[in-house]
Design an enzyme around this catalytic site. Structure first.
Site, PDB file in Angstrom:
ATOM      1  N   THR A   1       0.882  -1.167   0.000  1.00 20.40           N
ATOM      2  CA  THR A   1       0.000   0.000   0.000  1.00 20.40           C
ATOM      3  C   THR A   1       0.922   1.221   0.000  1.00 20.40           C
ATOM      4  O   THR A   1       2.138   1.081   0.157  1.00 20.40           O
ATOM      5  CB  THR A   1      -0.887   0.047   1.262  1.00 20.40           C
ATOM      6  OG1 THR A   1      -0.055   0.269   2.411  1.00 20.40           O
ATOM      7  CG2 THR A   1      -1.661  -1.247   1.453  1.00 20.40           C
TER       8      THR A   1
ATOM      9  N   VAL B   1       7.347  -2.627   7.106  1.00 25.38           N
ATOM     10  CA  VAL B   1       7.360  -1.163   7.199  1.00 25.38           C
ATOM     11  C   VAL B   1       7.938  -0.578   5.914  1.00 25.38           C
ATOM     12  O   VAL B   1       9.061  -0.899   5.518  1.00 25.38           O
ATOM     13  CB  VAL B   1       8.211  -0.692   8.398  1.00 25.38           C
ATOM     14  CG1 VAL B   1       8.124   0.831   8.522  1.00 25.38           C
ATOM     15  CG2 VAL B   1       7.769  -1.371   9.685  1.00 25.38           C
ATOM     16  N   LYS B   2       7.131   0.266   5.271  1.00 23.21           N
ATOM     17  CA  LYS B   2       7.594   0.881   4.027  1.00 23.21           C
ATOM     18  C   LYS B   2       8.165   2.254   4.375  1.00 23.21           C
ATOM     19  O   LYS B   2       7.487   3.083   5.000  1.00 23.21           O
ATOM     20  CB  LYS B   2       6.415   1.012   3.072  1.00 23.21           C
ATOM     21  CG  LYS B   2       6.786   1.101   1.616  1.00 23.21           C
ATOM     22  CD  LYS B   2       5.500   1.064   0.810  1.00 23.21           C
ATOM     23  CE  LYS B   2       5.739   0.972  -0.656  1.00 23.21           C
ATOM     24  NZ  LYS B   2       4.499   1.246  -1.401  1.00 23.21           N
ATOM     25  N   VAL B   3       9.409   2.473   3.960  1.00 22.03           N
ATOM     26  CA  VAL B   3      10.110   3.710   4.319  1.00 22.03           C
ATOM     27  C   VAL B   3      10.569   4.390   3.035  1.00 22.03           C
ATOM     28  O   VAL B   3      11.258   3.768   2.223  1.00 22.03           O
ATOM     29  CB  VAL B   3      11.339   3.378   5.207  1.00 22.03           C
ATOM     30  CG1 VAL B   3      12.127   4.643   5.528  1.00 22.03           C
ATOM     31  CG2 VAL B   3      10.912   2.676   6.494  1.00 22.03           C
TER      32      VAL B   3
END
Ligand code: E4P
Length: 230
Positions: A27, A82-84
């Site tokens: 997402t 976790v998207k960073v």
């Protein structure tokens, strides 16, 4: 190459997860902003549906805030990754999160140098955006090919995730280049189903079978016998 779905829509994941081809999902803030409902519920439901990693993105600008958001997102479901976004702060956050055992998908990567830094920070995935490169007349095939090459020559387990996929040809290119994962919008997953020879072939099989009604009866009988409750 494993296939993820790139969406914030639970309905879309429900529809496509049934095919049995999805290994995960991604997402981003723009995708979630289009949806009604609680983002926590959406992310949890997508995690259940795909039964694999689901990237949920942090929005803080500094490493401390990114780490705090990343830890919080990880409490939603064990599948959350976790998207960073890529930056110096993002690299620092990635190092801290991965040292604590949290998987990270570093996003908005557009060059081999950025990919090398991402791998050194310990990210599980490096998201290389194909469509957005093509949009500015930079050849995404060339860039992704260089990223795959430089990471293969490094001592890293970071996987190359082809993102910003706009059409089925991007998917084939990503697979041919050796990307471990591609994340695709539902629209592209559906386009991948299509081939005119498949459609015409099915129609012909149906027509020929119907020309022998007794065969239809035979198969219906076989199905009934086989599936009769014991
Ligand atoms: C990646 O994970 C992103 O969510 C996505 O692929 C971005 O695609 P876009 O460039 O079509 O917005």
């Amino acid at each position: 190459m494993r296939l993820f779905i790139d969406t914030g829509s639970v309905a879309e994941v429900e529809e496509i997860a049934r095919w049995g081809v999805l290994a995960g999902a991604t997402t981003n803030p723009s995708l979630l902003a289009k949806e009604d409902g609680d983002p926590a519920d959406i992310i949890r439901r997508i995690c259940e549906l795909v039964d694999g990693p689901v990237s949920a993105e942090v929005v803080a600008k500094d490493a401390k805030g990114m780490v705090a958001e990343g830890r919080a997102l990880r409490t939603l479901h064990e599948h959350v990754c976790v998207k960073v976004p890529f930056s110096a702060e993002g690299l620092a956050a990635t190092r801290e999160l991965t040292d604590d055992g949290h998987p990270v998908n570093m996003t908005l990567v557009f060059s081999p140098n950025q990919a090398l830094l991402t791998a050194e920070a310990g990210a599980t995935y490096v998201s290389c955006f194909m469509g957005r490169l093509d949009d500015i007349s930079v050849d995404s095939t060339q860039v992704v090919s260089e990223i795959v090459d430089v990471l293969r020559q490094s001592d890293t387990e970071t996987e190359v995730l082809a993102a910003s996929i706009r059409h089925p040809l991007h998917v084939v290119t990503a697979a041919a280049l050796g990307c471990e994962v591609a994340t695709l919008p539902g629209k592209v997953l559906k386009q991948m189903l299509e081939h005119p020879l498949t459609t015409s072939g099915i129609a012909q099989f149906e027509k020929d079978w119907e020309s022998r009604p007794e065969f239809g009866e035979w198969l219906a009988g076989l199905v009934a016998t086989t599936n009769a409750p014991a």
